[in-house]
Design a protein around this motif. Sequence first.
Motif, short mmCIF file in Angstrom:
data_model
loop_
_atom_site.label_atom_id
_atom_site.label_comp_id
_atom_site.label_asym_id
_atom_site.label_seq_id
_atom_site.Cartn_x
_atom_site.Cartn_y
_atom_site.Cartn_z
N ASN A 1 -19.25 -27.62 -14.58
CA ASN A 1 -18.10 -27.32 -14.41
C ASN A 1 -17.08 -26.49 -14.00
OD1 ASN A 1 -15.38 -29.13 -13.98
ND2 ASN A 1 -14.99 -28.29 -15.45
N PRO B 1 -16.73 -29.05 -8.74
CA PRO B 1 -15.83 -27.58 -8.16
C PRO B 1 -14.36 -27.46 -8.61
CG PRO B 1 -15.85 -29.26 -6.11
CD PRO B 1 -17.13 -29.98 -7.30
N LEU B 2 -14.22 -26.31 -8.27
CA LEU B 2 -12.53 -26.19 -9.50
C LEU B 2 -11.99 -26.54 -8.03
CD1 LEU B 2 -13.34 -22.63 -9.91
CD2 LEU B 2 -11.59 -24.20 -11.89
N ASP B 3 -10.80 -27.61 -8.52
CA ASP B 3 -9.85 -28.13 -8.20
C ASP B 3 -8.67 -28.58 -8.89
OD1 ASP B 3 -8.66 -29.61 -6.00
OD2 ASP B 3 -10.42 -31.11 -5.18
N ARG C 1 -6.66 -30.30 -12.68
CA ARG C 1 -6.15 -30.62 -13.68
C ARG C 1 -4.29 -31.84 -13.38
NH1 ARG C 1 -1.59 -28.24 -13.29
NH2 ARG C 1 -2.26 -27.24 -12.04
N GLY D 1 -15.25 -23.45 -25.46
CA GLY D 1 -13.65 -24.40 -25.28
C GLY D 1 -13.58 -23.79 -23.94
N GLY D 2 -12.97 -25.14 -23.27
CA GLY D 2 -11.96 -24.95 -21.85
C GLY D 2 -13.00 -25.11 -20.92
N VAL D 3 -14.27 -25.28 -21.24
CA VAL D 3 -15.79 -25.65 -19.80
C VAL D 3 -14.93 -26.89 -19.29
CG1 VAL D 3 -16.75 -23.44 -20.90
CG2 VAL D 3 -17.21 -26.85 -21.19
N GLY D 4 -13.95 -27.36 -19.34
CA GLY D 4 -13.78 -28.77 -18.79
C GLY D 4 -14.43 -30.49 -19.65
N LYS D 5 -14.76 -30.15 -20.65
CA LYS D 5 -16.07 -31.31 -21.50
C LYS D 5 -14.87 -32.41 -21.61
CE LYS D 5 -16.10 -29.71 -25.29
NZ LYS D 5 -15.77 -30.69 -26.05
N SER D 6 -13.17 -32.60 -22.00
CA SER D 6 -12.21 -33.61 -21.63
C SER D 6 -12.63 -34.02 -20.07
CB SER D 6 -11.36 -32.91 -22.49
OG SER D 6 -11.22 -32.70 -24.18
N SER D 7 -12.29 -33.03 -19.40
CA SER D 7 -11.74 -33.58 -17.94
C SER D 7 -13.33 -34.40 -17.68
CB SER D 7 -11.88 -32.93 -16.96
OG SER D 7 -10.62 -32.09 -17.58
N1 LIG Z 1 -13.17 -28.65 -11.77
C1 LIG Z 1 -11.65 -28.37 -12.72
N2 LIG Z 1 -11.34 -27.69 -11.82
C2 LIG Z 1 -10.04 -27.30 -12.00
N3 LIG Z 1 -9.30 -27.60 -12.98
C3 LIG Z 1 -10.16 -27.88 -14.38
C4 LIG Z 1 -11.55 -28.23 -13.88
N4 LIG Z 1 -12.13 -28.71 -15.05
C5 LIG Z 1 -10.62 -28.69 -15.60
N5 LIG Z 1 -9.31 -27.72 -15.43
C6 LIG Z 1 -8.76 -27.67 -16.09
O1 LIG Z 1 -9.18 -26.57 -17.06
C7 LIG Z 1 -8.57 -26.87 -18.27
C8 LIG Z 1 -9.58 -27.16 -19.41
O2 LIG Z 1 -10.18 -28.49 -19.41
P1 LIG Z 1 -10.60 -29.54 -20.33
O3 LIG Z 1 -9.75 -29.37 -21.48
O4 LIG Z 1 -11.51 -30.59 -20.04
O5 LIG Z 1 -11.73 -28.43 -21.40
P2 LIG Z 1 -12.43 -28.99 -22.86
O6 LIG Z 1 -13.96 -28.21 -21.82
O7 LIG Z 1 -12.20 -29.91 -23.16
O8 LIG Z 1 -11.31 -27.69 -24.01
P3 LIG Z 1 -10.96 -28.14 -25.26
O9 LIG Z 1 -12.45 -26.73 -25.25
O10 LIG Z 1 -10.02 -27.23 -25.32
O11 LIG Z 1 -10.99 -29.58 -25.72
C9 LIG Z 1 -7.35 -28.00 -18.13
O12 LIG Z 1 -6.48 -27.90 -18.08
C10 LIG Z 1 -8.46 -29.05 -16.83
O13 LIG Z 1 -6.72 -29.43 -16.48
#
Ligand SMILES: Nc1ncnc2c1ncn2[C@@H]1O[C@H](COP(=O)(O)OP(=O)(O)OP(=O)(O)O)[C@@H](O)[C@H]1O
Length: 382
Positions: free
Chosen positions: A286, A328-330, A334, A128-134
């Motif tokens: 990501n 990249p991180l940015d 978020r 989790g939390g790797v940015g999948k939803s983003s």
């Molecule tokens: N490239 C990025 N730069 C900065 N922040 C990011 C980036 N990608 C994702 N984030 C932030 O990191 C957090 C986790 O991202 P996200 O919710 O997309 O992950 P996820 O893999 O869907 O998490 P989960 O497993 O909880 O569903 C969010 O707050 C999001 O805004």
Amino acid sequence: MSAPVHTVEEAVQAALATVDDPEIRRPITDLGMVRSALVGDDGVVRVELLLTVAGCPLREKLRSDITAAVGAVPGVTGVEIEFGVMSPEQRQELQSKLRGGGATEEPVIPFAQPGSRTRVYAVASGKGGVGKSSVTVNLAAALAARGLSVGVVDADIYGHSVPRMLGADGRPTRVEDMIMPPQSHGVKVISIGMFTAGNAAVVWRGPMLHRALQQFLADVYWGELDVLLLDLPPGTGDVAISLAQLLPNAEILVVTTPQAAAAEVAERAGAISLQTHQRVVGVIENMSWLELPDGTRMEVFGAGGGAAVAESLTRTIGAEVPLLGQVPLDTRVREAGDAGNPIVLAEPESPAAQALGRVADRLAVRRESLLGKPLGLKPAGR
Ligand SMILES: Nc1ncnc2c1ncn2[C@@H]1O[C@H](COP(=O)(O)OP(=O)(O)OP(=O)(O)O)[C@@H](O)[C@H]1O
Ligand SMILES: [Mg+2]
């Protein structure tokens, strides 16, 4: 023709009825796959067999099974098999036959139908939390901005993050038996969490979860979609397995961070495709780096995770799995997500938006034809 030949023909039919399609596990004669079976004067049987899809990987298994069964019939001196492919109509007929066979009518998922031209991408990650939803919402918004008709399913039972990130917080409406998805930035969005909220987690496991997902996917009215993106829950749990069965034509998009540990679990998520026979369309890394004010890149989570996953999956699967992009991180990723306006729309010139846009370009391909695509049927008895 003389009477004994007729008898051989009957025996050949009976022998063919003992051969099951290896995938559907029902007799090929029941499935309408045997177009003809003619016994020649020389005792050679010529079978014309219709495969469900061209390039069916089980073709050789069918050949040897049929040859063995028919070859054992007294009076048969040889077996020749000619392979053809079912027309879309014949496949449709086969599907409704399989559905009609049971006591209950199966809900129909439009994207799993043989005629569907929708490309389905399942966005998966190991953790989790790797940015999948983003990544999902940004790809969806970018594809819609390119003129494609796009839908997103938030398949995370506990997560409502996708509707919020897209600014689609309206409630779905019901018309007759159909659920109408809210729409935002040209993207239709539905979250499974909208329908399962309040239910204990334990209820939504195994067969019940499977039925719920099936009903859900069948009941939502999407119209003609070019692309459907599914934001899967992290890991390789029940939802991922069920969706693989319900949408066997979905292609997997693996998201990881550069971190070695994250890459390892991401690999496992991708390798599931070996069991589910789904294609892995590529890997997105990501949070690859943070650009500092002086222009240098700070590799907050290390480096190389995305490339490592892509290489490893290419090796295990035996088909090219590309690294589609590095985002990249940015902080604006978020912020844009929190504001319901994805960064590809809010800050299209930012490097993160550019990277996501390039991935969208590579995914913005319509499904050309059905040839070689799985039929979308579960084997009987599951
Ligand atoms: N490239 C990025 N730069 C900065 N922040 C990011 C980036 N990608 C994702 N984030 C932030 O990191 C957090 C986790 O991202 P996200 O919710 O997309 O992950 P996820 O893999 O869907 O998490 P989960 O497993 O909880 O569903 C969010 O707050 C999001 O805004
Ligand atoms: Mg998420």
